[in-house]
Design a protein around this motif. Sequence first.
Motif, PDB file in Angstrom:
ATOM      1  N   GLN A  99       0.844  -1.174   0.225  1.00  0.00           N
ATOM      2  CA  GLN A  99       0.013  -0.004  -0.071  1.00  0.00           C
ATOM      3  C   GLN A  99       0.932   1.441   0.091  1.00  0.00           C
ATOM      4  O   GLN A  99       0.543   2.082  -0.771  1.00  0.00           O
ATOM      5  CB  GLN A  99      -0.939   0.009   1.377  1.00  0.00           C
ATOM      6  N   LYS A 102       2.244   1.546  -3.309  1.00  0.00           N
ATOM      7  CA  LYS A 102       1.229   2.199  -4.348  1.00  0.00           C
ATOM      8  C   LYS A 102       0.683   3.782  -4.141  1.00  0.00           C
ATOM      9  O   LYS A 102       0.715   4.294  -5.226  1.00  0.00           O
ATOM     10  CB  LYS A 102      -0.146   1.094  -4.232  1.00  0.00           C
ATOM     11  N   GLN A 103       0.702   3.842  -2.543  1.00  0.00           N
ATOM     12  CA  GLN A 103       0.595   5.443  -2.472  1.00  0.00           C
ATOM     13  C   GLN A 103       1.634   6.354  -2.958  1.00  0.00           C
ATOM     14  O   GLN A 103       1.441   7.441  -3.490  1.00  0.00           O
ATOM     15  CB  GLN A 103       0.569   5.689  -0.852  1.00  0.00           C
ATOM     16  N   GLU A 148       3.656   5.538  -5.407  1.00  0.00           N
ATOM     17  CA  GLU A 148       3.920   5.558  -7.033  1.00  0.00           C
ATOM     18  C   GLU A 148       2.384   6.562  -7.356  1.00  0.00           C
ATOM     19  O   GLU A 148       2.527   7.311  -8.267  1.00  0.00           O
ATOM     20  CB  GLU A 148       3.369   4.162  -7.434  1.00  0.00           C
ATOM     21  N   GLN A 149       1.301   6.255  -6.678  1.00  0.00           N
ATOM     22  CA  GLN A 149       0.075   7.330  -6.915  1.00  0.00           C
ATOM     23  C   GLN A 149       0.559   8.824  -6.544  1.00  0.00           C
ATOM     24  O   GLN A 149       0.261   9.896  -7.620  1.00  0.00           O
ATOM     25  CB  GLN A 149      -0.788   6.990  -5.965  1.00  0.00           C
ATOM     26  N   ARG A 150       1.392   9.274  -5.798  1.00  0.00           N
ATOM     27  CA  ARG A 150       1.814  10.463  -5.427  1.00  0.00           C
ATOM     28  C   ARG A 150       2.951  10.800  -6.599  1.00  0.00           C
ATOM     29  O   ARG A 150       2.750  12.176  -6.786  1.00  0.00           O
ATOM     30  CB  ARG A 150       2.511  10.372  -4.065  1.00  0.00           C
ATOM     31  N   ARG A 163       2.889   9.797  -9.485  1.00  0.00           N
ATOM     32  CA  ARG A 163       2.101  10.062 -10.639  1.00  0.00           C
ATOM     33  C   ARG A 163       1.329  11.238 -10.609  1.00  0.00           C
ATOM     34  O   ARG A 163       1.522  12.165 -11.601  1.00  0.00           O
ATOM     35  CB  ARG A 163       0.974   8.806 -11.057  1.00  0.00           C
ATOM     36  N   SER A 164       0.879  11.688  -9.404  1.00  0.00           N
ATOM     37  CA  SER A 164       0.164  12.998  -9.360  1.00  0.00           C
ATOM     38  C   SER A 164       1.132  14.187  -9.507  1.00  0.00           C
ATOM     39  O   SER A 164       0.725  15.358 -10.144  1.00  0.00           O
ATOM     40  CB  SER A 164      -0.569  13.054  -7.836  1.00  0.00           C
TER      41      SER A 164
END
Length: 131
Positions: free
Chosen positions: A15, A18-19, A21-23, A25-26
Amino acid sequence: AAAAAAVDRSVSLQQLVKQHEQRQRSLRDANEVRRRNAVAAVEVVAHDMVDAVNDDVAAAFVRQREIEAASRALQQQSQKFAATTAKQLEAVSKFNAALKEVGDVEQWARTMERDMLLVVAANCASRCTYS
């Protein structure tokens, strides 16, 4: 229990990844939006600057054409003035020559008058002597 904790840790590690990677990407998406906005703003500024320079160049070109037209008009006026001045000088020269001739004629007339007075005096003297 230890296995469940290990599973929880791996799930929370997944998690976290993933968080992260999401940050990322953002952040990449936000940076891309900012980059596009910056490029667009630079394009607008560059376009405005080119327009401003082009306006100045166009104004200078128009002013140059006006100056050239005024210069041609001044040259034509100068040529007309030179021609008029030459004619006036010629007229003054002719007038001076005519005055000189009048002076010469006047001098000739005085000389003739003196000569005639001498002739009359001589004639009168000769009549008075022979009479």
